[in-house]
Design a protein around this motif. Sequence first.
Motif, PDB file in Angstrom:
ATOM      1  N   GLU A 233      63.892  59.382  73.270  1.00 46.29           N
ATOM      2  CA  GLU A 233      64.626  58.547  74.117  1.00 46.29           C
ATOM      3  C   GLU A 233      65.146  59.505  75.346  1.00 46.29           C
ATOM      4  O   GLU A 233      65.379  60.823  74.900  1.00 46.29           O
ATOM      5  CB  GLU A 233      66.092  58.237  73.392  1.00 46.29           C
ATOM      6  N   ALA A 234      65.221  58.864  76.451  1.00 42.56           N
ATOM      7  CA  ALA A 234      65.739  59.717  77.506  1.00 42.56           C
ATOM      8  C   ALA A 234      66.610  58.940  78.532  1.00 42.56           C
ATOM      9  O   ALA A 234      66.570  57.740  78.786  1.00 42.56           O
ATOM     10  CB  ALA A 234      64.751  60.127  78.568  1.00 42.56           C
ATOM     11  N   ALA A 235      67.662  59.708  79.268  1.00 49.29           N
ATOM     12  CA  ALA A 235      68.353  58.901  80.222  1.00 49.29           C
ATOM     13  C   ALA A 235      68.703  60.134  81.307  1.00 49.29           C
ATOM     14  O   ALA A 235      68.817  61.280  81.004  1.00 49.29           O
ATOM     15  CB  ALA A 235      69.675  58.425  79.684  1.00 49.29           C
ATOM     16  N   ALA A 236      68.957  59.685  82.383  1.00 48.92           N
ATOM     17  CA  ALA A 236      69.506  60.739  83.519  1.00 48.92           C
ATOM     18  C   ALA A 236      70.362  59.837  84.483  1.00 48.92           C
ATOM     19  O   ALA A 236      70.273  58.714  84.618  1.00 48.92           O
ATOM     20  CB  ALA A 236      68.227  61.072  84.222  1.00 48.92           C
ATOM     21  N   ILE A 237      70.853  60.616  85.150  1.00 47.58           N
ATOM     22  CA  ILE A 237      71.939  60.278  86.205  1.00 47.58           C
ATOM     23  C   ILE A 237      72.235  61.300  87.280  1.00 47.58           C
ATOM     24  O   ILE A 237      71.916  62.513  87.117  1.00 47.58           O
ATOM     25  CB  ILE A 237      73.375  60.000  85.538  1.00 47.58           C
ATOM     26  N   TYR A 238      72.080  60.621  88.642  1.00 44.19           N
ATOM     27  CA  TYR A 238      72.431  61.411  89.854  1.00 44.19           C
ATOM     28  C   TYR A 238      73.696  61.080  90.409  1.00 44.19           C
ATOM     29  O   TYR A 238      73.986  59.865  90.608  1.00 44.19           O
ATOM     30  CB  TYR A 238      71.181  61.541  90.798  1.00 44.19           C
ATOM     31  N   ARG A 239      74.459  61.843  90.822  1.00 41.35           N
ATOM     32  CA  ARG A 239      75.596  61.601  91.862  1.00 41.35           C
ATOM     33  C   ARG A 239      75.608  62.366  93.132  1.00 41.35           C
ATOM     34  O   ARG A 239      75.479  63.738  93.106  1.00 41.35           O
ATOM     35  CB  ARG A 239      76.886  61.903  91.093  1.00 41.35           C
ATOM     36  N   PRO A 240      75.752  61.942  94.064  1.00 41.46           N
ATOM     37  CA  PRO A 240      75.798  62.872  95.453  1.00 41.46           C
ATOM     38  C   PRO A 240      77.064  63.514  95.506  1.00 41.46           C
ATOM     39  O   PRO A 240      78.136  63.189  94.941  1.00 41.46           O
ATOM     40  CB  PRO A 240      75.674  61.541  96.552  1.00 41.46           C
ATOM     41  N   ALA A 241      77.096  64.362  96.637  1.00 44.75           N
ATOM     42  CA  ALA A 241      78.242  65.282  96.807  1.00 44.75           C
ATOM     43  C   ALA A 241      79.455  64.401  97.483  1.00 44.75           C
ATOM     44  O   ALA A 241      78.982  63.278  97.940  1.00 44.75           O
ATOM     45  CB  ALA A 241      77.818  66.279  97.759  1.00 44.75           C
ATOM     46  N   ALA A 242      80.563  64.792  97.367  1.00 41.87           N
ATOM     47  CA  ALA A 242      81.709  63.910  98.006  1.00 41.87           C
ATOM     48  C   ALA A 242      81.823  64.067  99.495  1.00 41.87           C
ATOM     49  O   ALA A 242      82.086  62.950 100.050  1.00 41.87           O
ATOM     50  CB  ALA A 242      82.991  64.606  97.502  1.00 41.87           C
ATOM     51  N   ALA A 243      81.074  65.015  99.938  1.00 44.54           N
ATOM     52  CA  ALA A 243      81.140  65.084 101.480  1.00 44.54           C
ATOM     53  C   ALA A 243      80.052  64.107 101.918  1.00 44.54           C
ATOM     54  O   ALA A 243      79.204  64.104 101.350  1.00 44.54           O
ATOM     55  CB  ALA A 243      80.898  66.433 101.863  1.00 44.54           C
ATOM     56  N   PRO A 244      80.457  63.317 103.061  1.00 42.19           N
ATOM     57  CA  PRO A 244      79.751  62.159 103.532  1.00 42.19           C
ATOM     58  C   PRO A 244      78.602  62.804 104.096  1.00 42.19           C
ATOM     59  O   PRO A 244      78.797  64.017 104.867  1.00 42.19           O
ATOM     60  CB  PRO A 244      80.599  61.590 104.723  1.00 42.19           C
ATOM     61  N   GLY A 245      77.352  62.134 104.261  1.00 40.25           N
ATOM     62  CA  GLY A 245      76.225  62.528 104.683  1.00 40.25           C
ATOM     63  C   GLY A 245      75.401  63.661 104.028  1.00 40.25           C
ATOM     64  O   GLY A 245      74.411  64.159 104.673  1.00 40.25           O
ATOM     65  N   TYR A 246      76.054  64.199 102.987  1.00 39.37           N
ATOM     66  CA  TYR A 246      75.172  65.137 102.327  1.00 39.37           C
ATOM     67  C   TYR A 246      73.879  64.776 101.592  1.00 39.37           C
ATOM     68  O   TYR A 246      74.051  63.766 100.938  1.00 39.37           O
ATOM     69  CB  TYR A 246      76.296  66.021 101.303  1.00 39.37           C
ATOM     70  N   LEU A 247      72.892  65.460 101.627  1.00 39.30           N
ATOM     71  CA  LEU A 247      71.570  65.356 101.062  1.00 39.30           C
ATOM     72  C   LEU A 247      71.473  66.258 100.032  1.00 39.30           C
ATOM     73  O   LEU A 247      71.472  67.495 100.549  1.00 39.30           O
ATOM     74  CB  LEU A 247      70.252  65.095 102.167  1.00 39.30           C
ATOM     75  N   GLY A 248      71.566  66.076  98.941  1.00 36.87           N
ATOM     76  CA  GLY A 248      71.517  66.896  98.001  1.00 36.87           C
ATOM     77  C   GLY A 248      69.919  67.343  97.766  1.00 36.87           C
ATOM     78  O   GLY A 248      69.092  66.827  97.720  1.00 36.87           O
ATOM     79  N   GLY A 249      69.703  68.578  96.789  1.00 33.68           N
ATOM     80  CA  GLY A 249      68.760  69.058  96.489  1.00 33.68           C
ATOM     81  C   GLY A 249      68.555  68.942  95.017  1.00 33.68           C
ATOM     82  O   GLY A 249      67.479  69.688  94.511  1.00 33.68           O
TER      83      GLY A 249
END
Length: 451
Positions: A233-249
């Motif tokens: 079984e697998a599950a994943a989640i991604y949440r962006p940074a709170a700062a607007p316009g940030y593209l995460g790595g």
Amino acid sequence: MTQEPPDGSEEEGHPAPGISELRSRMDAELDELAEQLRVLAGAKDRLRDLLEAVLAVSRETDLPVVLHRIVTTAMKLVGARYGALGVLDDSGEQLEQFITEGLSEQERTDLLGVELPRGRGVLGHLIHHPEPLRVPDIPSHPSSAGFPPGHPPMRTLLGVAISVRGVIYGDLYVSERHDGRSFDRDDEDILVSLAGAAGIAIENARLFQQIRGSAERFQRLLLPTLPDLRPFEAAAIYRPAAAPGYLGGDWYDAILLPDDACAAVIGDVVGHDLRAAAAMAQTRSMLRALLYDRLTPPSAVLHQLDRTLQAMAELPLATACLARIEPEPQGWTLRWSTAGHLPPLVLTPDGQARYLQAEPGLPLAVSTDFRRPDHVFRLPPQATVVFFTDGLVEDPGRSLDEGMAELAAVARTHAGLPLSDLVRTLADRAPGDGHDDLAVLALRIPELPVR
């Protein structure tokens, strides 16, 4: 020979002013000068307050925060007890949102169940006639429609329209000066100036929302949809940074390999821009190809990935944790290697939460001259392995160890949840401060391997 009259005598019918009269005149002139200085000082203070208010409103980027800040700032500038901001709907004919400030808890309780104002009465007058409106006595105004039950009594009102790009966005209202006086022309001028700055702040906040939404959608397009990994079984989640316009790595991946092992990886490319996002996509794609091509220990795959990355155009620094969950005759073995990344967290069926602390190794894109170690851990059936990025636990206000301890406690408490609920709970209750993006990948180990 005539003698000059002494001081204080009359001269040709004009009486000379006496000492007391001169003092009275001087006192009056000094009082007038003091009043002028007081007015100038007050104007200077209000101008300073207005400039500070404009800066405070302009610094906000979250739209709901901006709207509330506009109302509270207006109340402070003119000394009003109550304030409100009515946001117009798309038709521009009625209010779709009404933000209030200054109401006490009892007053809010008294208004429970009362409908949102629809823009009738005096409020509606400003909607249809967007000129500054000063009302010394609300009940006496021709457009007054009265107050709903439970509404606090109000007599005076000052309202101005807020426009964004030439279109009326809403109306700003204040009521009841603390000193009991009616609003004057100076109050109106202050509020009109604030409304101009408010329109710019609202437009900036809306643009930030659009940018943040676009960045988040772009980031999610780069991340994979987890394939069918049965029997895992697998599950994943991604949440962006709170700062607007940030593209995460931050990134993750999990695949089944031809030798019946399940590979899982999580990583973090340094940076919050397009370059970091592009490097993340390249790294993930290359690593997936290497995993299929080389059924070797994770350390060897990371070493080859590092060599490939350094042979290409310069890419930013990145961390990663690569693991293989391999079937054994008596169960499962977790074999992993890290490149400067945080350790995996293992949740066992007996309620334990344990970090697999081991030599972390160098991050990717630093040097290929050093050996990358592999580590081994025997996994019991139904154990859960959690991989995560540092955005989940980092907070400048406390140590990393404290953040990881809190994460382990949350994971231990909710270990029995379905995996999709578990990763969402970890993201919702993350000890991190939200200024970095985060990713969580969880794998649940099946019973004994099928022989």
